[in-house]
Write an enzyme that holds these catalytic residues in place. Structure first.
Site, PDB file in Angstrom:
ATOM      1  N   SER A 163       9.185  -6.336  -7.082  1.00 34.21           N
ATOM      2  CA  SER A 163       8.320  -7.085  -6.178  1.00 34.21           C
ATOM      3  C   SER A 163       8.368  -8.535  -6.619  1.00 34.21           C
ATOM      4  O   SER A 163       8.687  -8.815  -7.782  1.00 34.21           O
ATOM      5  CB  SER A 163       6.895  -6.539  -6.303  1.00 34.21           C
ATOM      6  N   GLU A 165      18.384   0.592  15.337  1.00 39.80           N
ATOM      7  CA  GLU A 165      17.546   1.642  15.913  1.00 39.80           C
ATOM      8  C   GLU A 165      17.384   1.508  17.435  1.00 39.80           C
ATOM      9  O   GLU A 165      17.104   0.391  17.881  1.00 39.80           O
ATOM     10  CB  GLU A 165      16.169   1.529  15.238  1.00 39.80           C
ATOM     11  N   ALA A 225      11.043   2.145   5.529  1.00 38.77           N
ATOM     12  CA  ALA A 225      10.523   0.793   5.789  1.00 38.77           C
ATOM     13  C   ALA A 225      11.119   0.249   7.088  1.00 38.77           C
ATOM     14  O   ALA A 225      10.565   0.487   8.166  1.00 38.77           O
ATOM     15  CB  ALA A 225      10.817  -0.097   4.595  1.00 38.77           C
ATOM     16  N   ARG A 226      12.232  -0.437   6.995  1.00 42.55           N
ATOM     17  CA  ARG A 226      12.935  -0.931   8.173  1.00 42.55           C
ATOM     18  C   ARG A 226      14.430  -0.801   7.928  1.00 42.55           C
ATOM     19  O   ARG A 226      14.920  -1.123   6.831  1.00 42.55           O
ATOM     20  CB  ARG A 226      12.589  -2.404   8.434  1.00 42.55           C
ATOM     21  N   ARG A 234       0.819  -1.228   0.000  1.00 43.46           N
ATOM     22  CA  ARG A 234       0.000   0.000   0.000  1.00 43.46           C
ATOM     23  C   ARG A 234       0.847   1.271   0.000  1.00 43.46           C
ATOM     24  O   ARG A 234       0.564   2.221  -0.730  1.00 43.46           O
ATOM     25  CB  ARG A 234      -0.863   0.062   1.265  1.00 43.46           C
ATOM     26  N   HIS A 270      12.164   7.978  13.031  1.00 43.89           N
ATOM     27  CA  HIS A 270      11.091   6.978  12.776  1.00 43.89           C
ATOM     28  C   HIS A 270       9.700   7.586  13.012  1.00 43.89           C
ATOM     29  O   HIS A 270       8.968   7.180  13.915  1.00 43.89           O
ATOM     30  CB  HIS A 270      11.301   5.718  13.635  1.00 43.89           C
TER      31      HIS A 270
HETATM   32  C1  GLV Z   1       6.133   1.715  11.403  1.00 39.32           C
HETATM   33  O1  GLV Z   1       7.275   1.616  11.101  1.00 39.32           O
HETATM   34  C2  GLV Z   1       5.172   0.675  11.309  1.00 39.32           C
HETATM   35  O2  GLV Z   1       5.518  -0.468  10.980  1.00 39.32           O
HETATM   36  O3  GLV Z   1       4.000   0.949  11.574  1.00 39.32           O
END
Ligand code: GLV
Length: 321
Positions: free
Chosen positions: A179, A269, A239-240, A158, A287
């Site tokens: 993807s 983090e 994202a991460r 999304r 974040h």
């Molecule tokens: C934020 O990083 C989440 O995964 O909602």
């Protein structure tokens, strides 16, 4: 009934829980910091529901240590890489997340970082505050334009799609995506082209990461992959952190093998890789992808709804395990 909330959420969560579950004991981490493992066990063991955040590493041992009463873990996040879903499943614990409501907020941060990096907003702010702006000059503080450029989106969920649509419709950009699956809607609505990751990195002026963190995406952008990017390109990660080898990124930014990076997430983090914060060509956010008042309120409501559903014998919404 005992419900533990690992970090202060908007008040609406506790209010909903108290209304729906009269008599329930609702406790909240009183500190303005995350609890460590021992503190979390001490505070939350024996709970029936845990409202947690992405900063709580809920591995199998911790889930077990929280005790056999635990029936539902509701995380105030869309990503759930911090939770051992299999361990939860094995113990019959429902795990719920908060998808959808943070799509716009996170896309705003990704797009904002693209613009801010390309046009060097933060460096420009710093230069001006330091009194180094001595008047308009043709060569002063030039960056790269955004309109009509190529944007590569890694991960076609999304948030990735919202970013792609914004860049396509707002900035006339060409969209590439990477993807595992084909996304006909991307191709039809955004004229997007599905490509391998290496090709995406080599062709994109902006690369924006929107994949979940899994064993397959850990260090997806390692030193070799970063070498494929253009020297004028901008990398954005909302994202991460561990999707990128952060030390390799520091090296690439330092040697100007890529132009800039906009980061909202970090590999260790909240710690930053050595050298990252000294670089002028990186923008570092704490974040805040989903951090709007509206979105965080809705995320809190979703967590409360998930806990209430499980504790009253209903099927919870947005169950991931
Ligand atoms: C934020 O990083 C989440 O995964 O909602």
């Amino acid at each position: 009934m005992f419900i533990y909330i690992t970090r202060a959420l908007p008040d609406v969560a506790a209010e909903m829980l108290a209304r729906a579950l009269p008599g329930a004991r609702i406790e909240l981490n009183p500190h303005d910091r995350n609890l460590n493992r021992a503190e979390l066990i001490e505070a939350a063991s024996g709970c029936d529901a845990l409202l947690c955040t992405l900063a709580d590493p809920l591995d199998a041992t911790l889930i077990e240590d929280l005790g056999p009463q635990l029936k539902v873990i509701a995380t105030c996040a869309v990503g759930y890489n911090n939770i051992d879903l299999q361990a939860a499943k094995n113990r019959g614990i429902a795990v719920c997340n908060t998808p959808g409501v943070l799509t716009d907020a996170t896309a705003e941060v990704a797009v904002g970082l693209m613009l801010a990096c390309a046009r060097r907003f933060v460096e420009g702010d710093s230069l001006t505050r330091q009194g180094l702006f001595s008047g308009w000059a043709p060569l002063l503080h030039r960056g790269h334009g955004v309109y009509g450029k190529t944007v590569g989106i890694v991960g076609a969920g999304r948030i990735g799609k919202r970013v792609a649509a914004t860049m396509k419709h707002g900035f006339g950009c060409r969209i590439l995506y990477h993807s595992r699956e084909d996304h006909v809607d991307w191709e039809n609505e955004l004229d997007a082209e599905k490509v391998e990751l290496g090709e995406l990195l080599a062709r994109s002026d902006f690369v924006s990461l929107h994949c979940p963190l899994t064993p397959d995406t850990h260090h997806l952008l390692d030193a070799d992959m970063l070498k494929l990017m253009k020297p004028t390109a901008v990398l954005v990660n909302t994202a991460r952190g561990p999707v990128v080898d952060e030390q390799a990124l520091v090296q690439a930014l330092r040697e100007r093998r890529i132009a800039a990076a906009g980061l909202d997430v970090y590999e260790g983090e909240p710690a930053l890789a050595p050298g990252l914060s000294e670089l002028p060509n990186v923008i570092l956010l704490p974040h805040i992808g989903s951090a709007t008042i509206e979105t965080r309120d809705e995320m809190a409501r979703m967590c409360a709804r998930a806990a209430i559903a499980v504790l009253t014998g209903q099927e919870p919404p947005h169950r991931v395990a």
